[in-house]
Design an enzyme around this catalytic site. Sequence first.
Site, PDB file in Angstrom:
ATOM      1  N   HIS A  66      -9.933   1.456   4.369  1.00 23.59           N
ATOM      2  CA  HIS A  66      -8.630   1.276   4.902  1.00 23.59           C
ATOM      3  C   HIS A  66      -8.943   2.415   6.171  1.00 23.59           C
ATOM      4  CE1 HIS A  66      -4.638   2.625   6.198  1.00 23.59           C
ATOM      5  NE2 HIS A  66      -4.068   1.532   5.557  1.00 23.59           N
ATOM      6  N   ASN A  90       0.893  -1.110  -0.082  1.00 21.95           N
ATOM      7  CA  ASN A  90      -0.168  -0.100   0.073  1.00 21.95           C
ATOM      8  C   ASN A  90       0.755   1.114  -0.018  1.00 21.95           C
ATOM      9  OD1 ASN A  90      -1.705   1.911   0.474  1.00 21.95           O
ATOM     10  ND2 ASN A  90      -2.512   1.270   2.701  1.00 21.95           N
ATOM     11  N   TRP A  91       0.969   2.073  -1.251  1.00 23.09           N
ATOM     12  CA  TRP A  91       2.065   2.930  -1.368  1.00 23.09           C
ATOM     13  C   TRP A  91       1.332   4.205  -0.579  1.00 23.09           C
ATOM     14  CZ3 TRP A  91       4.265   2.894  -6.998  1.00 23.09           C
ATOM     15  CH2 TRP A  91       4.862   1.774  -7.249  1.00 23.09           C
ATOM     16  N   GLU A 128      -6.520  -5.152   9.900  1.00 23.27           N
ATOM     17  CA  GLU A 128      -5.355  -4.040  10.399  1.00 23.27           C
ATOM     18  C   GLU A 128      -5.572  -3.239  11.645  1.00 23.27           C
ATOM     19  OE1 GLU A 128      -2.631  -2.726   6.920  1.00 23.27           O
ATOM     20  OE2 GLU A 128      -4.504  -1.356   6.908  1.00 23.27           O
ATOM     21  N   SER A 182       2.471  -2.332  10.343  1.00 23.11           N
ATOM     22  CA  SER A 182       3.900  -2.364  10.928  1.00 23.11           C
ATOM     23  C   SER A 182       4.528  -3.689  10.485  1.00 23.11           C
ATOM     24  CB  SER A 182       4.063  -2.129  12.380  1.00 23.11           C
ATOM     25  OG  SER A 182       3.866  -0.593  12.559  1.00 23.11           O
ATOM     26  N   GLY A 218       1.628   2.329  10.920  1.00 24.47           N
ATOM     27  CA  GLY A 218       2.000   3.601  10.586  1.00 24.47           C
ATOM     28  C   GLY A 218       3.244   4.051  11.406  1.00 24.47           C
ATOM     29  N   GLY A 264       2.433  -1.085   4.297  1.00 25.89           N
ATOM     30  CA  GLY A 264       2.507   0.051   3.943  1.00 25.89           C
ATOM     31  C   GLY A 264       4.123   0.574   3.796  1.00 25.89           C
TER      32      GLY A 264
END
Length: 253
Positions: free
Chosen positions: A94, A7-8, A164, A212, A170, A233
Amino acid sequence: MILLIGNWKMAPKKSTEALSLAKKTLEIARKYKKSIKIVSCIPSIHIPFISKTIKNTLYIGGQSVSASTEEAQTGLISAEMLASYGTSHCIVGHSESRERGETDEQVLSSTLLLLQKKITPIICIGEKQRDAQGWYLSTVKSQIESIVLGIPKAQLKKIVFAYEPIWAIGKNAAREATPVECREMLIFIRKVISDIVDIKTANTISILYGGSVNEQNGTSFILEGGANGLLVGRISLDAKRFEQLAKTLSLVS
Ligand code: PGA
């Protein structure tokens, strides 16, 4: 086959950097294609030119899609647009989109529109925080119910859930989730699905883990955590670390 989704988010900043990352990711996808299916969910503005250059082995996905086909929606893109550029997957729900106001109803509508266009929806679910009483389970349960109750049973095997926990996502994550926490939640998710439909259907749905994930902890979420794949991510933007992650996954698949 392990599903590895990158996931950019809102990166890279420049089109040249995006193309270079896509090319590097394509090389990784080629190298490990026997055991891993890699999907890059890229910013929609990059989709047309990247999907023109990257045609085989690396799958291109979107990060969000409109919940309606109504044209008067400034700034949004439709499932049909994604499909016309060969997009194979799309993230929905998301936590960062839910934070901006995406509701369970919109997540369901987007999912149905994606399925109509034969795009695999990757539906993100997860709690903001955990509490000792287990109330967080009801958050996840209602997210699952709103999807599973709204999709025809025959279509359910085409969806992918990504668990998630928001507290583990993050650079501001409180901490990493443990593989045991992942396993327990995945069992809970399948149980909620099987209570609505049946065990057989529940077992056909792929459930990923995200939050993470890195080259060190990735395999533990598969082996001990029981996940069918990973949603990644930050590491998906670093080709070297992403390759390392793919390599470790290929050894356990
Ligand atoms: P992260 O993001 O791997 O950087 O924690 C995961 C996600 O938000 O999907």
